[in-house]
Motif scaffolding. Structure first.
Motif, mmCIF file in Angstrom:
data_model
loop_
_atom_site.group_PDB
_atom_site.id
_atom_site.type_symbol
_atom_site.label_atom_id
_atom_site.label_comp_id
_atom_site.label_asym_id
_atom_site.label_seq_id
_atom_site.Cartn_x
_atom_site.Cartn_y
_atom_site.Cartn_z
ATOM 1 N N LYS A 59 101.171 56.446 128.890
ATOM 2 C CA LYS A 59 99.988 56.350 128.012
ATOM 3 C C LYS A 59 99.078 57.561 128.215
ATOM 4 C CE LYS A 59 99.699 51.389 127.364
ATOM 5 N NZ LYS A 59 98.996 50.599 126.386
ATOM 6 N N TYR A 60 98.846 57.945 129.486
ATOM 7 C CA TYR A 60 97.966 59.097 129.751
ATOM 8 C C TYR A 60 98.537 60.359 129.076
ATOM 9 C CZ TYR A 60 96.736 55.957 133.687
ATOM 10 O OH TYR A 60 96.407 54.874 134.468
ATOM 11 N N ARG A 61 99.887 60.443 129.054
ATOM 12 C CA ARG A 61 100.530 61.638 128.472
ATOM 13 C C ARG A 61 100.311 61.736 126.970
ATOM 14 N NH1 ARG A 61 106.016 60.763 131.868
ATOM 15 N NH2 ARG A 61 105.379 61.844 133.762
ATOM 16 N N LYS A 88 99.010 69.348 128.734
ATOM 17 C CA LYS A 88 100.258 69.561 129.484
ATOM 18 C C LYS A 88 100.007 69.949 130.945
ATOM 19 C CE LYS A 88 103.680 68.900 126.574
ATOM 20 N NZ LYS A 88 103.872 67.462 126.586
ATOM 21 N N ASN A 89 98.850 70.593 131.208
ATOM 22 C CA ASN A 89 98.562 71.030 132.583
ATOM 23 C C ASN A 89 97.701 70.020 133.350
ATOM 24 O OD1 ASN A 89 96.277 71.349 131.110
ATOM 25 N ND2 ASN A 89 95.770 73.408 131.872
ATOM 26 N N CYS A 90 97.647 68.789 132.877
ATOM 27 C CA CYS A 90 96.752 67.782 133.478
ATOM 28 C C CYS A 90 97.144 67.468 134.935
ATOM 29 C CB CYS A 90 96.809 66.503 132.633
ATOM 30 S SG CYS A 90 95.649 65.239 133.200
ATOM 31 N N GLN A 102 97.858 64.663 145.044
ATOM 32 C CA GLN A 102 97.453 65.423 143.846
ATOM 33 C C GLN A 102 98.728 65.930 143.183
ATOM 34 O OE1 GLN A 102 95.858 69.722 142.975
ATOM 35 N NE2 GLN A 102 94.359 68.650 144.226
ATOM 36 N N PHE A 103 98.933 65.572 141.920
ATOM 37 C CA PHE A 103 100.201 65.890 141.269
ATOM 38 C C PHE A 103 100.014 66.132 139.775
ATOM 39 C CE2 PHE A 103 100.787 61.598 139.462
ATOM 40 C CZ PHE A 103 99.989 60.816 140.300
ATOM 41 N N THR A 104 101.069 66.687 139.154
ATOM 42 C CA THR A 104 100.988 66.958 137.722
ATOM 43 C C THR A 104 101.355 65.698 136.944
ATOM 44 O OG1 THR A 104 103.308 67.658 137.637
ATOM 45 C CG2 THR A 104 101.672 69.377 138.050
ATOM 46 N N LEU A 105 100.727 65.536 135.784
ATOM 47 C CA LEU A 105 101.033 64.365 134.954
ATOM 48 C C LEU A 105 102.382 64.537 134.249
ATOM 49 C CD1 LEU A 105 100.107 61.674 133.680
ATOM 50 C CD2 LEU A 105 98.860 63.017 131.981
ATOM 51 N N PHE A 106 102.704 65.800 133.930
ATOM 52 C CA PHE A 106 103.962 66.078 133.214
ATOM 53 C C PHE A 106 104.955 66.762 134.151
ATOM 54 C CE2 PHE A 106 100.798 65.813 129.887
ATOM 55 C CZ PHE A 106 101.469 65.166 128.852
ATOM 56 N N PRO A 107 106.271 66.509 133.971
ATOM 57 C CA PRO A 107 107.284 67.172 134.821
ATOM 58 C C PRO A 107 107.235 68.683 134.656
ATOM 59 C CG PRO A 107 108.288 65.437 133.459
ATOM 60 C CD PRO A 107 106.867 65.600 132.998
#
Ligand SMILES: C[S@@+](CC[C@H](N)C(=O)[O-])C[C@H]1O[C@@H](n2cnc3c(N)ncnc32)[C@H](O)[C@@H]1O
Length: 224
Positions: A145-147, A152-154, A219-224
């Motif tokens: 849902k967040y995506r 893209k850099n979230c 702390q991580f990226t939302l997108f691969p």
């Protein structure tokens, strides 16, 4: 219902920066602010969301530290988010808003136009029972849902006392999904001595610290 709660609900209703949609409205149509948050803030600065914000300690502190960004705290409990809303009102902080809603409705409030590139998830309920896994705020179902609205850099920040949620997010979400892990800490107060991670303590965090619990961070990226 206690008098205090009613007073807070009543005051929330007077604040221009607190949005409290009726649940039914969201099922039928998107919220009127979707895609229009820049007009509310009267600038085109990027937006950070604090999910399950409670009293909005991160929302308020980060908004003061970084006036060149906008901050929106989201929680289902109006009496809790009133605390942050009241501080923003008293201190005339114009880069803050709050939404009282369930995170599961989040796509009714935002789209790509809103410039959301950071999420803070602060001490969410770990929901350890398998049957409730979709309720975890770092579940794949919610990340999807967040995506839908995030850039893209979230970046996602998870601060938690729960070893269970930390391990679940690290192994079953970040690693399984091939997300980039920027930082991890099993004990933030041992690993850091400055910055928002250790300089801001939320209401629940203070309770867990008194109980002697370690505070974990991913702390991580939302997108691969
Ligand atoms: C343990 S509290 C943490 C609150 C605050 N971040 C803190 O650290 O003090 C979890 C918060 O998440 C909110 N919450 C849990 N699930 C939610 C959901 N699906 N939608 C909106 N809020 C939720 C609760 O109302 C509660 O305020």
């Amino acid at each position: 219902m206690g008098k205090n709660k009613l007073k807070r609900f009543a005051e929330n209703a007077t604040f221009d920066h607190v949005f409290q949609p009726v649940q039914k409205e969201l099922v039928e149509v998107d919220h009127e602010m979707k895609g229009k948050w820049h007009s509310f803030f009267k600038n085109d600065h990027p937006i950070t969301l604090e999910l399950g914000c409670g009293g909005g300690e991160y929302t308020v502190d980060l908004a003061k530290r970084y006036p060149e960004r906008n901050y929106i705290g989201i929680d289902i409990k109006g009496a809790r988010l009133w605390k942050g809303a009241r501080i923003a009102y008293d201190e005339k902080l114009t880069n803050i808003a709050f939404i009282r809603t369930r995170i599961h409705n989040i796509t009714s409030f935002f789209n790509q136009e809103d410039g959301i590139d950071e999420l803070w998830i602060t001490f969410p309920d770990p929901q350890p029972r398998e049957g409730k896994s979709k309720k975890r705020l770092t579940s794949l179902a919610l990340l999807e849902k967040y995506r839908e609205f995030a850039h893209k850099n979230c970046i996602v920040h998870l601060k938690t006392d729960s070893r269970f949620l930390f391990d679940y997010t690290l192994h079953e979400v970040i690693k399984a999904e091939g997300l980039k892990l920027h930082t991890m800490s099993e004990d933030v107060y041992q690993d850091y001595n400055s910055g928002p991670l250790v300089e801001v303590q939320t209401f629940y965090e203070k309770i867990w610290l008194k109980d002697g619990l370690k505070i974990h961070y991913l702390q991580f990226t939302l997108f691969p």
